[in-house]
Write a protein that holds these residues in place. Structure first.
Motif, PDB file in Angstrom:
ATOM      1  N   MET A 130      87.282  -3.355  70.753  1.00 50.85           N
ATOM      2  CA  MET A 130      88.709  -3.176  70.503  1.00 50.85           C
ATOM      3  C   MET A 130      88.946  -2.093  69.479  1.00 50.85           C
ATOM      4  N   ASN A 131      88.150  -2.119  68.418  1.00 49.13           N
ATOM      5  CA  ASN A 131      88.301  -1.131  67.361  1.00 49.13           C
ATOM      6  C   ASN A 131      88.088   0.266  67.910  1.00 49.13           C
ATOM      7  N   TRP A 132      87.083   0.388  68.761  1.00 50.87           N
ATOM      8  CA  TRP A 132      86.774   1.681  69.345  1.00 50.87           C
ATOM      9  C   TRP A 132      87.887   2.141  70.277  1.00 50.87           C
ATOM     10  N   GLN A 133      88.449   1.222  71.048  1.00 53.44           N
ATOM     11  CA  GLN A 133      89.570   1.561  71.933  1.00 53.44           C
ATOM     12  C   GLN A 133      90.718   2.135  71.117  1.00 53.44           C
ATOM     13  N   TYR A 134      90.992   1.503  69.980  1.00 48.26           N
ATOM     14  CA  TYR A 134      92.075   1.972  69.139  1.00 48.26           C
ATOM     15  C   TYR A 134      91.812   3.372  68.627  1.00 48.26           C
ATOM     16  N   HIS A 135      90.562   3.615  68.207  1.00 46.81           N
ATOM     17  CA  HIS A 135      90.228   4.927  67.672  1.00 46.81           C
ATOM     18  C   HIS A 135      90.301   6.024  68.719  1.00 46.81           C
ATOM     19  N   THR A 136      89.864   5.719  69.932  1.00 42.92           N
ATOM     20  CA  THR A 136      89.797   6.780  70.933  1.00 42.92           C
ATOM     21  C   THR A 136      91.074   6.945  71.741  1.00 42.92           C
ATOM     22  N   SER A 138      94.318   6.823  70.433  1.00 47.58           N
ATOM     23  CA  SER A 138      95.453   7.020  69.531  1.00 47.58           C
ATOM     24  C   SER A 138      96.473   5.897  69.626  1.00 47.58           C
ATOM     25  N   LEU A 139      95.971   4.666  69.675  1.00 51.06           N
ATOM     26  CA  LEU A 139      96.880   3.527  69.558  1.00 51.06           C
ATOM     27  C   LEU A 139      97.134   3.347  68.074  1.00 51.06           C
ATOM     28  N   ASN A 140      98.227   2.723  67.724  1.00 48.37           N
ATOM     29  CA  ASN A 140      98.624   2.632  66.329  1.00 48.37           C
ATOM     30  C   ASN A 140      97.762   1.639  65.555  1.00 48.37           C
TER      31      ASN A 140
ATOM     32  N   TYR B   7     110.341   6.705  66.307  1.00 48.23           N
ATOM     33  CA  TYR B   7     109.749   7.991  66.650  1.00 48.23           C
ATOM     34  C   TYR B   7     109.745   8.230  68.155  1.00 48.23           C
ATOM     35  N   ASP B   8     110.070   9.428  68.548  1.00 50.02           N
ATOM     36  CA  ASP B   8     109.840   9.830  69.932  1.00 50.02           C
ATOM     37  C   ASP B   8     108.513  10.577  69.898  1.00 50.02           C
ATOM     38  N   TYR B   9     107.417   9.859  70.189  1.00 53.23           N
ATOM     39  CA  TYR B   9     106.092  10.431  69.987  1.00 53.23           C
ATOM     40  C   TYR B   9     105.828  11.647  70.839  1.00 53.23           C
ATOM     41  N   THR B  10     106.346  11.627  72.076  1.00 60.49           N
ATOM     42  CA  THR B  10     106.092  12.773  72.953  1.00 60.49           C
ATOM     43  C   THR B  10     106.729  14.027  72.380  1.00 60.49           C
ATOM     44  N   LEU B  11     108.007  13.889  71.942  1.00 61.87           N
ATOM     45  CA  LEU B  11     108.696  15.052  71.380  1.00 61.87           C
ATOM     46  C   LEU B  11     108.013  15.512  70.099  1.00 61.87           C
ATOM     47  N   LEU B  12     107.604  14.527  69.301  1.00 61.80           N
ATOM     48  CA  LEU B  12     106.958  14.810  68.025  1.00 61.80           C
ATOM     49  C   LEU B  12     105.706  15.653  68.230  1.00 61.80           C
ATOM     50  N   ILE B  73      94.216  10.255  82.691  1.00 68.42           N
ATOM     51  CA  ILE B  73      94.468   8.896  83.169  1.00 68.42           C
ATOM     52  C   ILE B  73      95.261   8.125  82.117  1.00 68.42           C
ATOM     53  N   LYS B  74      94.805   8.208  80.850  1.00 71.40           N
ATOM     54  CA  LYS B  74      95.504   7.484  79.780  1.00 71.40           C
ATOM     55  C   LYS B  74      96.944   7.964  79.636  1.00 71.40           C
ATOM     56  N   ASP B  75      97.148   9.266  79.718  1.00 73.10           N
ATOM     57  CA  ASP B  75      98.498   9.819  79.597  1.00 73.10           C
ATOM     58  C   ASP B  75      99.383   9.339  80.732  1.00 73.10           C
ATOM     59  N   ALA B  76      98.816   9.325  81.960  1.00 73.32           N
ATOM     60  CA  ALA B  76      99.591   8.882  83.121  1.00 73.32           C
ATOM     61  C   ALA B  76      99.985   7.415  82.969  1.00 73.32           C
TER      62      ALA B  76
END
Lengths: 148, 186
Positions: A130-136, A138-140, B7-12, B73-76
């Motif tokens: 989980m920690n790694w998922q967050y780091h890679t 860009s989850l808050n 925050y509007d992260y995309t715009l930011l 993929i993550k962005d989509a």
């Protein structure tokens, strides 16, 4: 993206618990560097030293002599350069209020010390992934709260 | 004075990126989130300097083709989760396959190999993350959040949230609220 060596620190006054943790961490197929401290004071001394290598995760036992886990947690969150560290409280006390209190004071993770080696491995693996998922992704990190 | 912001992260991110590229006097085209064509020529030294400047803002240039696909993929997925008309019409696998022009099995394989988790797990994690953000912003009720994220009910949202984090949405909300009062006091 490859999982690089993760730096982990454990602060726990019980030598048996430290050994168990060490074995469990080494048994998980994720590359880690583990350092251990027997109390909160030695932990904080290291974190505040000039040549500190900041860990990806710190596991804190709540009940330790000299300086306990809660005091360390509060100090870490108040210290510039340390406030964003991922902190896991690793403890046997389990009142709902205590658990919530550790999160309120800034813990990211609360782990109820499992009563078997197998369960400990499972819990630690979950935390690391989980920690790694967050780091890679860009989850808050501020919102990273996990209770096991 | 106390201020609460959203925050509007995309715009930011777009603004930060454009500011840096403008500062270097580059001509470029922003194709999509995370895809840019730079039409000016850059020496290797300039490229590495640009890389360093972007890194200071938390922007990383991806070089490995697999990393690039994983990021797309993550962005989509993030895009899909934020768009409630889309996330009602498409399911994740169809959306990804159509948007990225690869079979879902190929995307799954690449994703799992690179991130050590499945696309499905990632979607759940991302959904919980968006839910957390919305809970913190405190502008929507749990019912509205459940609807926005295409859960069939608040119970469904709570169940998945609890499975991911070990806490219920209300516990999470209570903790965040207490944290805020604590910081104001200290």
């Amino acid at each position: 993206m490859k999982l690089n060596n993760i730096n982990i620190i454990l602060a726990d006054d019980d030598p048996d618990d430290r050994m168990l943790f060490n074995d469990a961490i080494n048994d998980i197929a994720i590359a880690t560097n583990l350092s251990m401290y027997p109390n909160g004071q030695e932990l904080m001394d290291y974190l505040l030293s000039d040549d500190v290598i900041l860990p990806e995760i710190i596991f804190l036992d709540l009940n330790m002599p000299i300086k306990d886990g809660m005091e360390c947690l509060k100090e870490i969150r108040k210290t510039k350069g340390l406030e964003h560290l991922c902190v896991a409280i690793y403890s046997t006390s389990s009142s709902e209020e205590d658990i919530e209190n550790t999160f309120v004071n800034g813990a990211n993770i609360y782990i109820n010390k499992p009563n078997s080696y197998k369960k400990l491995k499972v819990a630690l693996k979950r935390v690391l992934q989980m920690n790694w998922q967050y780091h890679t992704s860009s989850l808050n990190m501020n919102n990273f709260l996990l209770r096991l | 004075m106390k201020m609460n912001v959203q925050y509007d992260y995309t715009l930011l991110c777009k603004t930060v990126l454009e500011n840096v590229l403008d500062r270097y006097g580059l001509s470029y085209n922003l194709i999509s989130t995370g895809e840019i064509t730079i039409t000016s020529q850059l020496t290797p030294e300039q490229q590495s300097e640009l890389e360093q400047t972007l890194k200071a803002y938390g922007i990383t240039i991806l070089k490995n083709t697999q990393d690039i696909l994983v990021q797309r993929i993550k962005d989509a997925i993030t895009e899909l989760l934020h768009d409630h008309t889309k996330n009602r019409t498409y399911n994740v696998s169809t959306y990804l396959a159509e948007t990225l022009n690869y079979s879902y099995s190929h995307l799954s394989a690449v994703f799992s190999e690179s991130t050590h988790t499945s696309i499905e797990n990632f979607v759940i994690l991302r959904k919980s993350d968006v839910a957390k953000q919305l809970i913190i912003e405190d502008q929507l009720t749990l019912t509205e959040i459940a609807f926005k994220l295409n859960y069939s009910s608040v119970a469904h949202l709570s169940a998945q949230f609890k499975k991911t984090t070990g806490l219920t949405p209300s516990q999470f909300k209570r903790i965040i609220k207490k944290r805020k009062t604590q910081t104001i006091r200290s």
